[in-house]
Write a protein that holds these residues in place. Structure first.
Motif, PDB file in Angstrom:
ATOM      1  N   GLY A  54      -2.401  29.301   4.714  1.00 54.42           N
ATOM      2  CA  GLY A  54      -2.133  28.263   3.805  1.00 54.42           C
ATOM      3  C   GLY A  54      -3.428  27.183   3.977  1.00 54.42           C
ATOM      4  N   ASP A  55      -3.051  25.859   4.409  1.00 53.23           N
ATOM      5  CA  ASP A  55      -3.987  24.934   4.378  1.00 53.23           C
ATOM      6  C   ASP A  55      -4.594  24.858   5.839  1.00 53.23           C
ATOM      7  N   ARG A  56      -4.612  25.871   6.569  1.00 54.35           N
ATOM      8  CA  ARG A  56      -4.828  25.900   8.137  1.00 54.35           C
ATOM      9  C   ARG A  56      -5.706  26.892   8.230  1.00 54.35           C
ATOM     10  N   LEU A  57      -6.847  26.975   9.143  1.00 47.90           N
ATOM     11  CA  LEU A  57      -7.335  28.056   9.744  1.00 47.90           C
ATOM     12  C   LEU A  57      -6.697  28.013  11.346  1.00 47.90           C
ATOM     13  N   ALA A  58      -6.120  29.113  11.309  1.00 41.78           N
ATOM     14  CA  ALA A  58      -5.209  29.339  12.373  1.00 41.78           C
ATOM     15  C   ALA A  58      -5.809  30.371  13.289  1.00 41.78           C
ATOM     16  N   LEU A  59      -5.411  30.214  14.738  1.00 40.81           N
ATOM     17  CA  LEU A  59      -5.815  31.198  15.687  1.00 40.81           C
ATOM     18  C   LEU A  59      -4.987  32.482  15.806  1.00 40.81           C
ATOM     19  N   ASN A  60      -5.249  33.431  16.087  1.00 34.56           N
ATOM     20  CA  ASN A  60      -4.351  34.583  16.217  1.00 34.56           C
ATOM     21  C   ASN A  60      -3.689  34.578  17.630  1.00 34.56           C
ATOM     22  N   THR A 110     -16.410  28.055  15.611  1.00 35.73           N
ATOM     23  CA  THR A 110     -16.405  27.590  14.307  1.00 35.73           C
ATOM     24  C   THR A 110     -17.060  26.064  13.820  1.00 35.73           C
ATOM     25  N   PHE A 111     -18.133  26.535  13.173  1.00 37.95           N
ATOM     26  CA  PHE A 111     -18.847  25.035  12.885  1.00 37.95           C
ATOM     27  C   PHE A 111     -18.324  24.316  11.650  1.00 37.95           C
ATOM     28  N   PHE A 112     -17.990  22.939  11.520  1.00 40.84           N
ATOM     29  CA  PHE A 112     -17.102  22.610  10.554  1.00 40.84           C
ATOM     30  C   PHE A 112     -17.532  21.138  10.597  1.00 40.84           C
ATOM     31  N   TYR A 113     -17.150  20.381   9.229  1.00 39.76           N
ATOM     32  CA  TYR A 113     -17.349  18.786   9.364  1.00 39.76           C
ATOM     33  C   TYR A 113     -16.382  18.404   8.739  1.00 39.76           C
ATOM     34  N   ARG A 143     -14.407  20.913   6.255  1.00 37.43           N
ATOM     35  CA  ARG A 143     -15.261  21.929   5.542  1.00 37.43           C
ATOM     36  C   ARG A 143     -15.633  22.897   6.617  1.00 37.43           C
ATOM     37  N   MET A 144     -15.443  24.155   6.630  1.00 30.53           N
ATOM     38  CA  MET A 144     -16.051  24.966   7.589  1.00 30.53           C
ATOM     39  C   MET A 144     -17.305  25.583   7.003  1.00 30.53           C
ATOM     40  N   ILE A 145     -18.418  25.638   7.693  1.00 28.26           N
ATOM     41  CA  ILE A 145     -19.779  26.145   7.420  1.00 28.26           C
ATOM     42  C   ILE A 145     -19.947  27.625   7.994  1.00 28.26           C
ATOM     43  N   GLU A 146     -19.926  27.934   9.172  1.00 26.90           N
ATOM     44  CA  GLU A 146     -20.047  29.150   9.619  1.00 26.90           C
ATOM     45  C   GLU A 146     -19.101  29.425  11.017  1.00 26.90           C
ATOM     46  N   THR A 147     -18.907  30.618  11.232  1.00 33.42           N
ATOM     47  CA  THR A 147     -18.237  30.918  12.498  1.00 33.42           C
ATOM     48  C   THR A 147     -19.122  31.891  13.272  1.00 33.42           C
ATOM     49  N   ARG A 148     -19.532  31.815  14.185  1.00 29.16           N
ATOM     50  CA  ARG A 148     -20.364  32.752  15.106  1.00 29.16           C
ATOM     51  C   ARG A 148     -19.475  33.314  16.303  1.00 29.16           C
ATOM     52  N   LEU A 149     -19.758  34.569  16.370  1.00 28.69           N
ATOM     53  CA  LEU A 149     -19.125  35.526  17.347  1.00 28.69           C
ATOM     54  C   LEU A 149     -19.819  35.782  18.290  1.00 28.69           C
ATOM     55  N   ALA A 167     -14.778  28.714  -1.627  1.00 31.46           N
ATOM     56  CA  ALA A 167     -13.524  28.474  -1.339  1.00 31.46           C
ATOM     57  C   ALA A 167     -12.870  28.464   0.224  1.00 31.46           C
ATOM     58  N   GLN A 168     -13.697  28.814   1.042  1.00 27.85           N
ATOM     59  CA  GLN A 168     -13.011  28.498   2.148  1.00 27.85           C
ATOM     60  C   GLN A 168     -12.037  29.655   2.748  1.00 27.85           C
ATOM     61  N   THR A 169     -12.099  30.693   2.031  1.00 28.34           N
ATOM     62  CA  THR A 169     -11.099  31.974   2.143  1.00 28.34           C
ATOM     63  C   THR A 169     -11.921  32.891   3.064  1.00 28.34           C
ATOM     64  N   GLU A 170     -13.033  33.151   2.989  1.00 30.99           N
ATOM     65  CA  GLU A 170     -13.642  34.273   3.925  1.00 30.99           C
ATOM     66  C   GLU A 170     -14.933  33.937   4.197  1.00 30.99           C
ATOM     67  N   ALA A 171     -15.268  34.381   5.330  1.00 27.91           N
ATOM     68  CA  ALA A 171     -16.751  34.299   5.964  1.00 27.91           C
ATOM     69  C   ALA A 171     -17.559  35.757   6.021  1.00 27.91           C
ATOM     70  N   THR A 172     -18.786  35.675   5.530  1.00 31.82           N
ATOM     71  CA  THR A 172     -19.492  36.878   5.400  1.00 31.82           C
ATOM     72  C   THR A 172     -20.557  37.004   6.460  1.00 31.82           C
ATOM     73  N   LEU A 173     -20.704  37.954   6.982  1.00 32.43           N
ATOM     74  CA  LEU A 173     -21.880  38.084   7.966  1.00 32.43           C
ATOM     75  C   LEU A 173     -23.199  37.818   7.428  1.00 32.43           C
ATOM     76  N   GLU A 174     -24.108  36.862   7.997  1.00 30.83           N
ATOM     77  CA  GLU A 174     -25.619  37.027   7.371  1.00 30.83           C
ATOM     78  C   GLU A 174     -26.428  37.212   8.886  1.00 30.83           C
ATOM     79  N   ARG A 175     -26.961  38.206   8.965  1.00 29.74           N
ATOM     80  CA  ARG A 175     -27.581  38.552  10.215  1.00 29.74           C
ATOM     81  C   ARG A 175     -29.080  38.080  10.138  1.00 29.74           C
ATOM     82  N   THR A 176     -29.520  37.597   8.636  1.00 31.18           N
ATOM     83  CA  THR A 176     -31.001  36.982   8.838  1.00 31.18           C
ATOM     84  C   THR A 176     -30.674  35.645   8.586  1.00 31.18           C
TER      85      THR A 176
END
Lengths: 391, 401
Positions: A54-60, A110-113, A143-149, A167-176
């Motif tokens: 929903g309106d939340r980024l939740a932790l598993n 997760t880096f966000f502002y 607003r989330m910018i990136e999540t590093r693992l 849309a803050q619905t998914e984050a995509t790998l950007e290796r470069t």
């Protein structure tokens, strides 16, 4: 009841129960955390460490949040850090280095502002009171910018950066890596445009390989001295190390003598020196130590005791180039404006600034702390007997 | 494995316009991403070919895989321009062994052009690093910068406009720098805290200082054993445009060869001419203004020792030293129209060292001892104390040479 009917009855019961269990699972969250032993999964959701609810980024389940006494500065971004280990696995306490995490560990950041008005507006604020929903994030406010693992595989740690979509619905790998244009909006409404730089995979290693000879990637944050503090868990506030021990994530923590860095902002409870050294430790010490990539400079800024010269006091630079800013020494006691250290952390020029990566704007409050620290130092750099200089 | 970067060349060529602002186009952005991806995925033995073209990059490139070659089509044909660099302190940073970079140019980086930080068997050949606006304090510091490496070959390369040193090899072992051209840098070629370096067949001209052999304190490795020979070190008279406080900012304009605090240095068979302060300077840490209240570790030896300058072809030079003290020294010693002799020594020596500093000079017009320890009160131009010979130093042998 016959045996056959018993079996039939059990089967029927099981068939009824399956959808109910699935529903229960959906209400709790998605499938369990998925550890990928190799490859580069392209979506953050492939890992299931955090998920959109929903309106939340939740932790598993079993994903534990943590933070640091004094965190690394990254363009005023706020950060949600988590730790996950496979069932039954635990990390071993280390007094100085990152804990000895087992293979299978996944750390996330997760880096966000906090959002601000206007296109690409993000708030320049240390106020985190509206960021969180439970132990996750309140996406109505941030607003989330990136999540590093950081993923601990059999071959070692691997660093992966996932960039969130609009849309803050998914984050995509950007290796470069990636460049994200943003505007920092201060409380008074003033705006400062900047480009948030998501690091490429080698740049991640550039900081996380704090021994530049072995080039082994290690976590930087989860060290005893950074974690030794209370955290407001959903279950209540508790010391993070104690909490990790209770969960079975951490073992061999000594009863006493656990180091603790100062909170760089907590002037009420920590000395100026303690706060400044904690700030330099987390922002500089992973490179500026006797084994790190910046050992070429002879300047060591991690939190352990050193002689004044290695800390930069009256130390001439080795290869600072234009980064000297016209100054002769790393730190001139009492004179922040004459110190190379201040000049370089107060710059946003890529050829001058320190750290070399990870920020696009100056951390004004951090610079002020270092200024205050240098200003409070006694003495000067004059040699006892001055020499003539024909050169 | 050989990897060729294939790109839409027409778009890239269109990007080299009028030489003003070099915007990063979509094709450039795609090139940058593709190249960095290749660097991430490289396997030992890979050759990454970059075709001729001018490419605009806005962030550093980096390599951390051993055994990789990056190759362009020529140092004037494949150009990586960092004029619009927004992120990263180098053009290319490498932390890997068995690395080769050849036949391309790196232009206008914000910081260093190429930095190789640790690693063995590094070869750099046919590379040009240039700041295209010429000498400027705002230029990046180092052109080619291997540090804490072992087995380094830099050859047939050109470095122009570095605000510190064009070619700078630091804290390394077994170094060969040959057939390069260094011009209009603050320091043309600098060997610092290295053990075993051969610098030969280079041209160093129009720098502030031509070829420098330095030792800096507080570093794990003190340097020694450097041979500087068969070079042409000519008219290095460019005003010092290094940022004040940097190590080279103390180098007077008009310095040919500068040896500072380093030991076992042999300078021979060079053509050294028209360097207006002095064709050769030999100095201690004390002369550079680095001395301070907190001393370097006791292990640091600030004095140059076992220095042998012989059989060079000197001409001109010493006629217009940089800085008031040196000008005054020249006038006092040699008159308004006179000139410094070929070799200038600051006069600092370790009194406890048996046999003295062992600075030997053969075949120069003279040696001036500036008497630095006594504030230049009693400078001497007597060459006799330097009339000695030393054993030649060994040559450097490299795997990749």
């Amino acid at each position: 009841m016959s045996e056959a009917s018993t079996a039939r009855g059990a089967l029927a019961w099981a068939m009824l129960a399956v959808p109910a269990l699935l529903l229960a699972a959906c209400a709790r969250g998605p499938a369990p955390v998925a550890f990928h032993a190799d490859g580069y999964p392209t979506k953050l959701s492939d890992w299931n460490v955090v998920y959109r609810d929903g309106d939340r980024l939740a932790l598993n389940a079993r994903v534990v949040p943590f933070d640091l006494n004094t965190p690394l500065f990254s363009d005023y971004a706020h950060k949600l850090r988590t730790m996950w280990m496979p069932e039954g696995a635990s990390a071993r306490y280390e007094p100085r280095e990152a804990f000895d995490f087992p293979v299978g560990t996944i750390l996330s950041k997760t880096f966000f502002y906090p959002v601000a008005a206007g296109e690409n507006g993000v708030a320049r604020t240390d106020d985190t009171s509206r960021d969180h929903a439970g132990e996750g994030l309140d996406l109505r406010n941030v607003r989330m910018i990136e999540t590093r693992l950081l993923v601990h595989r059999q071959q070692g740690w691997v660093a992966l950066a996932y960039v969130w979509n609009a849309a803050q619905t998914e984050a995509t790998l950007e290796r470069t890596g990636a460049s994200v244009p943003l505007q920092l909006v201060a409380a008074d409404g003033s705006r400062e445009p900047f480009t948030y730089q998501v690091p490429d995979q080698n740049q991640c290693a550039g900081c996380h390989a704090s021994n530049n000879t072995t080039r082994v990637i290690k976590p930087l944050g989860p060290k005893a001295r950074h974690l030794n503090k209370d955290y407001a868990y959903a279950s209540g506030s508790e010391n993070q190390l104690a909490h990790l021990v209770e969960l079975g994530y951490l073992r061999d923590v000594p009863a006493r003598g656990v180091p603790r860095n100062a909170d760089w902002r907590d002037a009420a409870n920590a000395s100026l020196d303690g706060r400044a050294r904690a700030y330099l430790d987390i922002n500089c010490g992973h490179c500026h130590n006797p084994e790190g990539p910046a050992d070429t400079s002879g300047l060591w800024l991690d939190s352990f005791d050193q002689d004044p010269r290695h800390l930069g006091l009256c130390k001439p630079p080795v290869a600072a180039g234009q980064g000297t800013g016209g100054h002769r020494f790393g730190i001139v006691p009492g004179q922040a404006d004459e110190s190379i250290l201040t000049y370089r952390i107060d710059s946003d020029d890529p050829g001058v600034m320190m750290p070399e990566l990870g920020r696009d704007v100056v951390h004004r409050e951090g610079v002020q702390l270092i200024r205050d620290w240098i200003a409070a130092m006694q003495g000067n750099c004059d040699p006892q007997e001055s020499a003539t200089m024909p050169m | 494995m050989r990897i060729m970067l294939v790109l839409a060349m027409s778009g890239l060529l269109a990007a080299c316009g009028d030489g003003h602002r070099e915007a990063v186009t979509a094709a450039d952005a795609e090139f940058q991403k593709t190249l960095q991806q290749r660097l991430l995925d490289a396997k030992p033995g890979d050759v990454i070919d970059i075709p001729a073209g001018r490419y605009h990059l806005d962030r550093s490139l980096s390599l951390r895989v051993d055994g990789v070659t990056i190759r362009g089509a020529g140092k004037d044909k494949t150009v990586l321009s960092f004029k619009g660099q927004a992120s990263g302190a180098e053009g290319l940073i490498v932390n890997a062994s068995d690395f080769t970079l050849e036949n391309l140019a790196i232009e206008d980086t914000k910081g260093d052009g190429l930095k190789v930080n640790e690693g063995e068997n590094i070869a750099i050949r046919g590379v040009r690093v240039e700041w295209t606006n010429g000498p400027d304090t705002g230029n990046g510091a180092y052109g080619l910068y291997p540090v804490q490496t072992r087995g380094v070959l830099i050859e047939d390369s050109v470095v122009i406009g570095a605000s510190d040193a064009g070619i700078y090899v630091g804290q390394s072992k077994d170094v060969v720098v040959r057939r390069n051209r260094a011009e209009r840098n603050v320091a043309g070629i600098e060997i610092e805290n290295c053990i075993g370096a051969d610098v030969y067949d280079n041209v160093a001209t129009h720098n502030t200082g031509g070829i420098l052999v330095f030792n800096m304190p507080d570093l794990p490795q003190p340097g020694h054993t450097t041979r500087v020979f068969k070079n042409r070190i000519l008219a290095n008279n460019t005003d010092n445009f290094g940022r004040k406080g940097s190590a080279v900012s103390a180098v007077p304009a008009g310095s040919g060869v500068v040896i500072m605090s380093n030991d076992e240095v042999e300078v021979f068979d060079n053509e050294i001419a028209d360097n207006q302060t002095a064709n050769v300077l030999i100095a201690s840490h004390y002369s550079a203004g680095y001395d301070s209240k907190y001393k370097p570790s006791a292990a640091f030896d600030p004095y140059p020792e076992y220095i042998y300058v012989h059989d060079n072809r000197f001409s001109g030079g010493g006629d217009s030293p940089d800085g008031l003290e040196l000008k005054a020294l020249k006038v006092a010693m040699f008159g308004l129209n006179g000139h410094m002799p070929d070799v200038l020594w600051d006069g600092y020596a370790n009194a406890k060292r048996a046999g003295g500093p062992q600075i030997c000079v053969q075949g120069a017009s003279g040696v001036l001892n500036a008497d630095g320890p006594n504030k230049n009160k009693n400078p001497k131009s007597d060459a006799k104390p330097f009339d000695c010979k030393l054993d030649p130093l060994p040559a450097v042998a490299l795997k990749q040479a």
